[in-house]
Design a protein around this motif. Structure first.
Motif: not given
Length: 198
Positions: A106-114, A166-184
């Protein structure tokens, strides 16, 4: 009633197929033909239920937003009777993050819509602002409970927007950065400490 249920189920099946197609190939990949093939229905069925490509894209966007809302509702059900505004804002924030495979898609799709709202003819930015505005209002309402009713509305809205962005930016960052994902979760808690305790 069964006929209505069948129609709703068919619409959900088509928008689910559109979500998979868009997640794999972007909005340009979501044609009547590709979505029909993914859903296992005829092209005429997609046209019957949605009419135009724009209509089925907007229905797909709504389906993603509704899935996020359903995750939020499930998370709210886990709160105890002593939950306060911070707990509620935390649930809202975490529900917007790609913490599992469905929410990641869903985050990928929302990024595509954006991106499409910025550049594409099929989607306009006004088509996608409803959910963010609703979330800002919900967060601002919780901040008002936390800070008191005499707090300036503009300040509440601004802080709610900061949290959402900030949460929206984190959501998109988590898609490509495992460090952000692990510390979300830790990052969300840090954000709420900074904004809510300010």
């Amino acid at each position: 009633m069964p006929r209505l249920a069948d129609h709703e189920e068919r619409r959900r099946s088509i928008t689910s197929a559109a979500r998979r197609v868009i997640a794999r190939g972007g909005l340009e990949a979501a044609t009547f033909q590709s979505v029909a093939a993914e859903a296992g229905v005829s092209v005429r069925s997609v046209q019957y239920y949605f009419g135009t490509k724009r209509e089925f894209l907007l229905a797909t966007h709504r389906a993603v937003v509704e899935a996020s809302g359903a995750r939020m509702t499930q998370a709210f059900a886990t709160l105890g009777p002593d939950a306060g505004p911070r707990d509620i804002v935390r649930i809202i924030a975490l529900s917007l993050l790609p913490l599992d495979e469905p929410s990641r898609q869903d985050a990928i799709i929302l990024g595509i819509f954006h991106a499409a709202a910025l550049a594409g003819p099929d989607i306009d930015s006004t088509d996608t602002v409803g959910a963010p505005n609703y979330i800002v209002d919900a967060i601002a309402g919780q901040l008002r409970q936390l800070r008191g009713t005499d707090t300036d509305d503009k300040a509440l809205i601004t802080d709610a927007e900061v949290i959402l962005l900030a949460v929206g930016g984190l959501a998109q960052g988590m898609l490509t950065n495992d460090d952000y994902a692990s510390r979300a979760t830790q990052l969300v808690d840090h954000l709420l400490d900074r904004v809510l305790d300010a």
